[in-house]
Design an enzyme around this catalytic site. Structure first.
Site, PDB file in Angstrom:
ATOM      1  CG  ASP A  53      -2.017   0.907   1.258  1.00 40.64           C
ATOM      2  OD1 ASP A  53      -2.444   1.310   0.171  1.00 40.64           O
ATOM      3  OD2 ASP A  53      -2.504   1.265   2.354  1.00 40.64           O
ATOM      4  CE  LYS A 100      -1.838   3.600  -1.900  1.00 38.93           C
ATOM      5  NZ  LYS A 100      -2.135   4.222  -0.614  1.00 38.93           N
TER       6      LYS A 100
HETATM    7  C1  LIG Z   1      -0.662   4.717   2.789  1.00 39.25           C
HETATM    8  S1  LIG Z   1       0.641   4.319   3.915  1.00 39.25           S
HETATM    9  C2  LIG Z   1       0.312   2.631   4.278  1.00 39.25           C
HETATM   10  C3  LIG Z   1      -0.861   2.404   5.172  1.00 39.25           C
HETATM   11  C4  LIG Z   1      -0.894   0.970   5.668  1.00 39.25           C
HETATM   12  N1  LIG Z   1      -1.190   0.036   4.584  1.00 39.25           N
HETATM   13  C5  LIG Z   1      -1.917   0.757   6.750  1.00 39.25           C
HETATM   14  O1  LIG Z   1      -2.854  -0.002   6.524  1.00 39.25           O
HETATM   15  O2  LIG Z   1      -1.774   1.314   7.840  1.00 39.25           O
HETATM   16  C6  LIG Z   1       2.020   4.207   2.834  1.00 39.25           C
HETATM   17  C7  LIG Z   1       3.311   3.863   3.525  1.00 39.25           C
HETATM   18  O3  LIG Z   1       4.292   3.544   2.541  1.00 39.25           O
HETATM   19  C8  LIG Z   1       5.557   3.844   3.096  1.00 39.25           C
HETATM   20  N2  LIG Z   1       6.605   3.864   2.063  1.00 39.25           N
HETATM   21  C9  LIG Z   1       6.712   4.726   1.022  1.00 39.25           C
HETATM   22  N3  LIG Z   1       7.818   4.475   0.296  1.00 39.25           N
HETATM   23  C10 LIG Z   1       8.436   3.403   0.881  1.00 39.25           C
HETATM   24  C11 LIG Z   1       9.639   2.688   0.601  1.00 39.25           C
HETATM   25  N4  LIG Z   1      10.425   3.017  -0.449  1.00 39.25           N
HETATM   26  N5  LIG Z   1       9.990   1.654   1.408  1.00 39.25           N
HETATM   27  C12 LIG Z   1       9.213   1.346   2.486  1.00 39.25           C
HETATM   28  N6  LIG Z   1       8.065   2.002   2.798  1.00 39.25           N
HETATM   29  C13 LIG Z   1       7.666   3.019   2.024  1.00 39.25           C
HETATM   30  C14 LIG Z   1       5.304   5.197   3.735  1.00 39.25           C
HETATM   31  O4  LIG Z   1       6.295   5.514   4.683  1.00 39.25           O
HETATM   32  C15 LIG Z   1       3.897   5.026   4.330  1.00 39.25           C
HETATM   33  O5  LIG Z   1       3.961   4.694   5.690  1.00 39.25           O
END
Ligand SMILES: C[S@@+](CC[C@H](N)C(=O)[O-])C[C@H]1O[C@@H](n2cnc3c(N)ncnc32)[C@H](O)[C@@H]1O
Length: 305
Positions: free
Chosen positions: A189, A250
């Site tokens: 996600d 997503k």
């Molecule tokens: C929309 S949130 C996820 C929400 C989660 N699925 C939940 O149900 O609580 C997106 C997450 O992706 C993480 N993210 C973005 N780029 C990333 C990367 N390159 N590696 C690891 N995590 C990443 C962000 O830090 C963020 O916390």
């Protein structure tokens, strides 16, 4: 007249004003997002049920449609971009009590009960190695080490173990066997988190919920950013997912949807696109689902053809 100086100053003024606009824009987009969260019925329901965010309902609806998770089947689940942790809660609930869930996020965040986590960037090769190691036989060691029974802090141990393994392999000119594709389900996600604007005094953690990604409102930017993260999740699936395994990611839709769909079709026998009703109508997010990973997938063929 010195043209280079005048050109430089005009360009830098333009750049500066763009930066200021983008900071202003981002902070108002963020507060709009937080306001919306406060009145949303899924958000209220999530709170009542003790779920960390409304995103939980989206994964539940995806799972109701394609049955990613099985109870008591020792499923190994990797949750990419897991913070604040609602998807991991659903995965834990639906695979328990024998499921093993690992959340990976670049933000620091305390995982929910029963979930393990590492703070890492999925774009790094080392993250793949840590994930592989976690799901291999070495995980047993950490349980015996009597860490916290729900979510022991073990990242430092995992990193030390990886270093040791590499040193031993180099010394003996051999390769210790670690299952290269240990995972049953990968869910992603991921989206770029809000930049941190305050709370710098707190150097251990900050609120992943408040920084949880949401769109910038600029469709092209949202699309290309999420395409990159879907590609990164797909690389993880090619490298780490068992043949026959399942995948969800997503995407904010845009002109490269078809490109991603075709890539997925080279990796999975069954590819579906789905918008759960828990997504906001106006949102451009959709979920790609890949089922039954094919055997012997070649990463270069997936991305170059
Ligand atoms: C929309 S949130 C996820 C929400 C989660 N699925 C939940 O149900 O609580 C997106 C997450 O992706 C993480 N993210 C973005 N780029 C990333 C990367 N390159 N590696 C690891 N995590 C990443 C962000 O830090 C963020 O916390």
């Amino acid at each position: 007249m010195n043209y280079s100086t005048s050109l430089f100053s005009t360009t830098s003024k333009l750049w500066l004003s763009k930066c200021i606009q983008s900071v202003r824009w981002n902070s108002s987009a963020k507060s709009r997002w937080l306001d919306r969260q406060r009145v949303d019925s899924f958000t209220r329901e999530a709170k009542i049920l003790g779920l960390r965010s409304r995103a939980a309902f989206k994964l539940q609806q995806i799972d109701d449609k394609v049955q990613l998770f099985r109870k008591n089947a020792n499923q190994k689940v990797l949750d990419l971009g897991y913070a604040p942790g609602a998807w991991s809660q659903v995965a834990f609930d639906r695979t328990g009590p024998n499921g093993v869930i690992l959340g990976v996020d670049i933000l620091p965040c305390l995982p929910p009960r029963g979930v393990n986590s590492i703070q890492a960037n999925i774009l790094a090769k080392k993250t793949h190695e840590l994930i592989r190691l976690f799901f291999s036989r070495h995980f047993q060691l950490y349980q015996e080490d009597q860490l916290h029974k729900d979510h022991g802090y073990f990242q430092h141990m995992l990193e030390e173990e990886l270093l040791l393994l590499k040193e031993n392999n180099a010394l003996n000119n051999s390769k210790t066997s670690v299952d290269s594709t240990p995972i049953d389900v990968i869910i992603s996600d991921m989206y770029e988190p809000w930049p941190q604007t305050d709370g710098f005094w707190n150097n251990f953690t900050n609120s992943a919920y408040d920084r949880m990604a949401n769109t910038s409102g600029i469709a092209v930017k949202d699309h290309s950013m999420s395409m990159d993260l879907c590609d990164a999740a797909l690389v993880a699936a090619i490298d780490l997912l068992k043949p026959g395994g399942s995948f969800v990611c997503k995407l904010y839709t845009g002109e490269e949807d078809k490109l991603l769909e075709n890539r997925l079709k080279r990796v999975f026998k069954d590819v579906q696109r789905f918008k759960p009703s828990a997504c906001r109508n106006e949102s451009k997010e959709i979920y790609f689902i890949g089922l039954k990973k094919k055997k012997g997938v070649n990463k270069f063929e997936v991305f170059l053809s």
